[in-house]
Each structure stands twice: as C-alpha cells, then as structure tokens.
Scaffold this motif. Structure first.
Motif, PDB file in Angstrom:
ATOM      1  N   ALA A 125       0.858  -1.225  -0.014  1.00 39.10           N
ATOM      2  CA  ALA A 125       0.020  -0.028   0.117  1.00 39.10           C
ATOM      3  C   ALA A 125       0.909   1.269  -0.080  1.00 39.10           C
ATOM      4  CB  ALA A 125      -0.958  -0.007   1.227  1.00 39.10           C
ATOM      5  N   ASN A 126       1.871   1.204   0.840  1.00 38.97           N
ATOM      6  CA  ASN A 126       2.843   2.447   0.893  1.00 38.97           C
ATOM      7  C   ASN A 126       3.334   2.458  -0.562  1.00 38.97           C
ATOM      8  OD1 ASN A 126       2.329   3.150   3.340  1.00 38.97           O
ATOM      9  ND2 ASN A 126       3.800   1.879   4.455  1.00 38.97           N
ATOM     10  N   ARG A 127       4.001   1.391  -1.081  1.00 38.27           N
ATOM     11  CA  ARG A 127       4.866   1.426  -2.276  1.00 38.27           C
ATOM     12  C   ARG A 127       3.793   2.000  -3.500  1.00 38.27           C
ATOM     13  NH1 ARG A 127       7.081  -4.257  -4.699  1.00 38.27           N
ATOM     14  NH2 ARG A 127       5.094  -4.378  -5.322  1.00 38.27           N
ATOM     15  N   SER A 128       2.509   1.835  -3.356  1.00 41.09           N
ATOM     16  CA  SER A 128       1.639   2.305  -4.543  1.00 41.09           C
ATOM     17  C   SER A 128       1.614   3.952  -4.198  1.00 41.09           C
ATOM     18  CB  SER A 128       0.046   2.000  -4.459  1.00 41.09           C
ATOM     19  OG  SER A 128      -0.599   2.436  -3.212  1.00 41.09           O
ATOM     20  N   LYS A 129       1.931   4.587  -3.079  1.00 43.19           N
ATOM     21  CA  LYS A 129       1.859   5.849  -2.969  1.00 43.19           C
ATOM     22  C   LYS A 129       3.065   6.312  -3.206  1.00 43.19           C
ATOM     23  CE  LYS A 129      -1.005   5.430   1.157  1.00 43.19           C
ATOM     24  NZ  LYS A 129      -1.006   5.365   2.664  1.00 43.19           N
ATOM     25  N   ILE A 130       4.359   5.570  -3.228  1.00 44.02           N
ATOM     26  CA  ILE A 130       5.632   6.274  -3.496  1.00 44.02           C
ATOM     27  C   ILE A 130       5.668   5.846  -5.129  1.00 44.02           C
ATOM     28  CG2 ILE A 130       8.047   5.942  -3.194  1.00 44.02           C
ATOM     29  CD1 ILE A 130       7.127   5.004  -0.449  1.00 44.02           C
ATOM     30  N   ASP A 131       5.350   4.892  -5.603  1.00 45.26           N
ATOM     31  CA  ASP A 131       5.983   4.478  -6.785  1.00 45.26           C
ATOM     32  C   ASP A 131       4.576   4.772  -7.969  1.00 45.26           C
ATOM     33  OD1 ASP A 131       8.354   4.167  -6.129  1.00 45.26           O
ATOM     34  OD2 ASP A 131       7.975   1.891  -5.993  1.00 45.26           O
ATOM     35  N   GLY A 132       3.411   4.664  -7.347  1.00 49.77           N
ATOM     36  CA  GLY A 132       2.467   4.951  -8.066  1.00 49.77           C
ATOM     37  C   GLY A 132       2.007   3.674  -8.896  1.00 49.77           C
ATOM     38  N   ARG A 133       2.306   2.286  -8.368  1.00 46.70           N
ATOM     39  CA  ARG A 133       2.155   1.294  -9.148  1.00 46.70           C
ATOM     40  C   ARG A 133       0.612   0.680  -8.888  1.00 46.70           C
ATOM     41  NH1 ARG A 133       6.521  -3.662  -8.484  1.00 46.70           N
ATOM     42  NH2 ARG A 133       4.623  -4.522  -8.751  1.00 46.70           N
ATOM     43  N   ALA A 134      -0.008   0.523 -10.141  1.00 47.54           N
ATOM     44  CA  ALA A 134      -1.429   0.438 -10.336  1.00 47.54           C
ATOM     45  C   ALA A 134      -1.629  -0.873  -9.465  1.00 47.54           C
ATOM     46  CB  ALA A 134      -1.801   0.359 -11.536  1.00 47.54           C
ATOM     47  N   ASP A 135      -1.080  -1.637  -9.472  1.00 44.03           N
ATOM     48  CA  ASP A 135      -1.181  -3.128  -8.984  1.00 44.03           C
ATOM     49  C   ASP A 135      -1.225  -3.370  -7.347  1.00 44.03           C
ATOM     50  OD1 ASP A 135       1.644  -3.076  -9.374  1.00 44.03           O
ATOM     51  OD2 ASP A 135       2.068  -4.966  -9.492  1.00 44.03           O
ATOM     52  N   ASP A 136      -0.560  -2.122  -6.957  1.00 47.20           N
ATOM     53  CA  ASP A 136      -0.477  -1.842  -5.409  1.00 47.20           C
ATOM     54  C   ASP A 136      -1.566  -0.895  -4.788  1.00 47.20           C
ATOM     55  OD1 ASP A 136       1.841  -3.759  -5.585  1.00 47.20           O
ATOM     56  OD2 ASP A 136       3.227  -1.840  -5.365  1.00 47.20           O
ATOM     57  N   LYS A 137      -2.413  -0.473  -5.724  1.00 49.72           N
ATOM     58  CA  LYS A 137      -3.296   0.573  -5.157  1.00 49.72           C
ATOM     59  C   LYS A 137      -4.530   0.034  -4.463  1.00 49.72           C
ATOM     60  CE  LYS A 137      -2.167   4.301  -7.948  1.00 49.72           C
ATOM     61  NZ  LYS A 137      -2.533   5.273  -8.901  1.00 49.72           N
ATOM     62  N   ASP A 138      -4.912  -1.211  -4.989  1.00 48.71           N
ATOM     63  CA  ASP A 138      -6.346  -1.837  -4.512  1.00 48.71           C
ATOM     64  C   ASP A 138      -5.852  -2.888  -3.409  1.00 48.71           C
ATOM     65  OD1 ASP A 138      -8.619  -3.357  -4.446  1.00 48.71           O
ATOM     66  OD2 ASP A 138      -9.168  -2.657  -6.326  1.00 48.71           O
ATOM     67  N   MET A 139      -6.713  -2.870  -2.280  1.00 51.79           N
ATOM     68  CA  MET A 139      -6.264  -3.911  -1.204  1.00 51.79           C
ATOM     69  C   MET A 139      -6.735  -5.083  -1.720  1.00 51.79           C
ATOM     70  SD  MET A 139      -4.593  -2.050   0.793  1.00 51.79           S
ATOM     71  CE  MET A 139      -4.604  -2.945   2.269  1.00 51.79           C
ATOM     72  N   SER A 140      -8.060  -5.246  -2.627  1.00 53.66           N
ATOM     73  CA  SER A 140      -8.331  -6.755  -2.774  1.00 53.66           C
ATOM     74  C   SER A 140      -7.363  -7.325  -3.927  1.00 53.66           C
ATOM     75  CB  SER A 140      -9.794  -6.410  -3.463  1.00 53.66           C
ATOM     76  OG  SER A 140      -9.753  -5.826  -4.685  1.00 53.66           O
ATOM     77  N   ILE A 141      -6.725  -6.456  -4.574  1.00 54.18           N
ATOM     78  CA  ILE A 141      -5.579  -6.884  -5.544  1.00 54.18           C
ATOM     79  C   ILE A 141      -4.380  -7.316  -4.683  1.00 54.18           C
ATOM     80  CG2 ILE A 141      -3.932  -6.189  -7.562  1.00 54.18           C
ATOM     81  CD1 ILE A 141      -6.500  -4.539  -8.611  1.00 54.18           C
ATOM     82  N   ILE A 142      -4.087  -6.557  -3.832  1.00 56.02           N
ATOM     83  CA  ILE A 142      -2.796  -7.032  -3.044  1.00 56.02           C
ATOM     84  C   ILE A 142      -3.206  -8.189  -2.364  1.00 56.02           C
ATOM     85  CG2 ILE A 142      -1.880  -6.288  -0.790  1.00 56.02           C
ATOM     86  CD1 ILE A 142      -2.062  -3.390  -1.747  1.00 56.02           C
ATOM     87  N   ALA A 143      -4.337  -8.540  -1.679  1.00 51.08           N
ATOM     88  CA  ALA A 143      -4.660  -9.704  -0.970  1.00 51.08           C
ATOM     89  C   ALA A 143      -4.576 -10.774  -2.199  1.00 51.08           C
ATOM     90  CB  ALA A 143      -5.953  -9.531  -0.417  1.00 51.08           C
ATOM     91  N   ASN A 144      -5.233 -10.395  -3.254  1.00 54.86           N
ATOM     92  CA  ASN A 144      -4.983 -11.641  -4.434  1.00 54.86           C
ATOM     93  C   ASN A 144      -3.588 -12.061  -4.766  1.00 54.86           C
ATOM     94  OD1 ASN A 144      -6.828 -13.743  -6.040  1.00 54.86           O
ATOM     95  ND2 ASN A 144      -5.636 -12.323  -7.529  1.00 54.86           N
ATOM     96  N   ARG A 145      -2.685 -11.012  -5.016  1.00 53.96           N
ATOM     97  CA  ARG A 145      -1.524 -11.412  -5.265  1.00 53.96           C
ATOM     98  C   ARG A 145      -0.786 -12.158  -4.295  1.00 53.96           C
ATOM     99  NH1 ARG A 145       1.092  -6.056  -6.062  1.00 53.96           N
ATOM    100  NH2 ARG A 145       2.948  -7.294  -6.732  1.00 53.96           N
ATOM    101  N   ILE A 146      -1.062 -11.850  -2.858  1.00 54.79           N
ATOM    102  CA  ILE A 146      -0.408 -12.700  -1.877  1.00 54.79           C
ATOM    103  C   ILE A 146      -0.851 -13.999  -1.743  1.00 54.79           C
ATOM    104  CG2 ILE A 146      -0.273 -12.916   0.772  1.00 54.79           C
ATOM    105  CD1 ILE A 146      -0.120  -9.771   0.800  1.00 54.79           C
ATOM    106  N   LYS A 147      -2.172 -14.256  -2.212  1.00 54.25           N
ATOM    107  CA  LYS A 147      -2.888 -15.603  -1.911  1.00 54.25           C
ATOM    108  C   LYS A 147      -2.195 -16.474  -3.197  1.00 54.25           C
ATOM    109  CE  LYS A 147      -7.464 -17.458  -2.760  1.00 54.25           C
ATOM    110  NZ  LYS A 147      -8.790 -17.287  -3.313  1.00 54.25           N
ATOM    111  N   VAL A 148      -2.260 -15.863  -4.183  1.00 55.08           N
ATOM    112  CA  VAL A 148      -1.607 -16.503  -5.597  1.00 55.08           C
ATOM    113  C   VAL A 148      -0.265 -17.061  -5.272  1.00 55.08           C
ATOM    114  CG1 VAL A 148      -0.999 -16.247  -8.076  1.00 55.08           C
ATOM    115  CG2 VAL A 148      -3.191 -15.397  -7.207  1.00 55.08           C
TER     116      VAL A 148
END
Length: 192
Positions: A126-149
C-alpha cells in the motif's frame, strides 16, 4: 559461480535486497519480467511470441522464459554469478532451470527466501503504491489476491530447494540494513 534465487511474496523487498546483493557480490540481476519486456520492445521472435500471451493476460510458457534466460546466461559468461529475482515461479521451471544450469556446468548455490508477515506485506505494498504509483499496489483486494496466489502457486517452489538443502529462510522484517545483514550471513554460510 554464485547463483542465487531471491524469493519471497510481493512486497517482501526482493528488489531492494537484490540491488544490495548485486553490489556486494558483483552479481548480475535477472528479472524475467524485465527480460520479457526487453524482448518485446526489441521485437525479437521470442518477444513477438511472448506478446501474444501477455496481451491476452496469460502467463508466458516456461519454455519461452527459460529460452530467454538461457540466452542471457550465454551472453554473460564473464560475471561472478546471477541474482534471479522472482524466478523460478513454478516447480516445473525450477526443475528445467536446474537441468539447464547443470548442462552448463553450473547450478543454484542457494535460495534466499524473504519471510514477511501478511500484515507487513499489505502495508508495504500500500505504501509502495503511494511512492511509486504502481497500479497493482493501489487496490487492497488486488494486493490480497497477489499474496494469495503467491502462497498457493509460487511458495511451493521453496520445497524444491529445501530438498536440495539450498533453501535459506531470511527474516524479512525490520530495517533494510538488518535484513541485508541476515542475507549476507546466509550467503557466506553457503560459500564456505
């Protein structure tokens, strides 16, 4: 040759720590994502094939990824070793990669596995999305899914290296310097 697999879930700090490994041990960084993007940009035959998979949201087949890596290894025989950042991602890739390296008279020295709590991973991403603007780090559900995968599909690759006594778990919590100190201890123990 010192070949290291740097392993861990999204947000574990692989990018940060691989840069430090490269500097300390004079290694070359290998990221399959970067290699694929470069092949696509250069419009190579493999890049053209890879684009067909990526444009449809599919994973590039193992054989193509391994071919790109083999081409890189053949081109850079003068380096002291490589840091493979996030590769291999599947047990099949690990098996084929081991066979490729063995045929070249080389191998993986160790897998450094950064271990970080899920809460910390979520916070870092979540912090990386604020610093780097990475789209895949902005959405908490996407973050949770990436960790799950990662936990379901990729984490099992560690078992392949555990069976070879090459797996080195590293506490990935704390300061970047503390984490790197633990990494260096793991590398030195395997170099002896």
């Amino acid at each position: 040759m010192l070949n290291i697999v740097l392993f861990g879930p999204p947000g574990a700090g692989k990018g940060t720590q691989s840069a430090r490994l490269i500097e300390k041990y004079n290694l070359m960084h290998v990221s399959t994502g970067e290699l694929l993007r470069a092949a696509i940009k250069a419009d190579t035959s493999i890049g053209q094939e890879a684009r067909k998979f990526i444009d449809h949201g599919n994973l590039v087949p193992d054989e193509m990824v391994l071919t790109i890596i083999e081409n890189l290894l053949d081109k850079h025989t003068e380096v002291a070793g490589f840091v493979f950042d996030g590769f291999p991602r599947t047990t099949n890739q690990a098996i084929c990669f081991d066979a490729m390296l063995k045929a070249k008279g080389s191998g993986i020295a160790l897998m450094l596995s950064l271990e970080v709590s899920e809460a910390e991973l979520t916070s870092r991403l979540a912090n990386r999305s604020k610093i780097d603007g990475r789209a895949d780090d902005k959405d908490m559900s996407i973050i949770a899914n990436r960790i799950k995968v990662y936990n379901k599909q990729t984490a099992i690759v560690a078992d392949f290296y555990k069976a070879q006594k090459k797996h080195v778990p590293v506490d990935g919590m704390g300061s970047m310097d503390d984490i790197f100190q633990r990494i260096a201890v793991g590398v030195e123990a395997h170099r002896k």
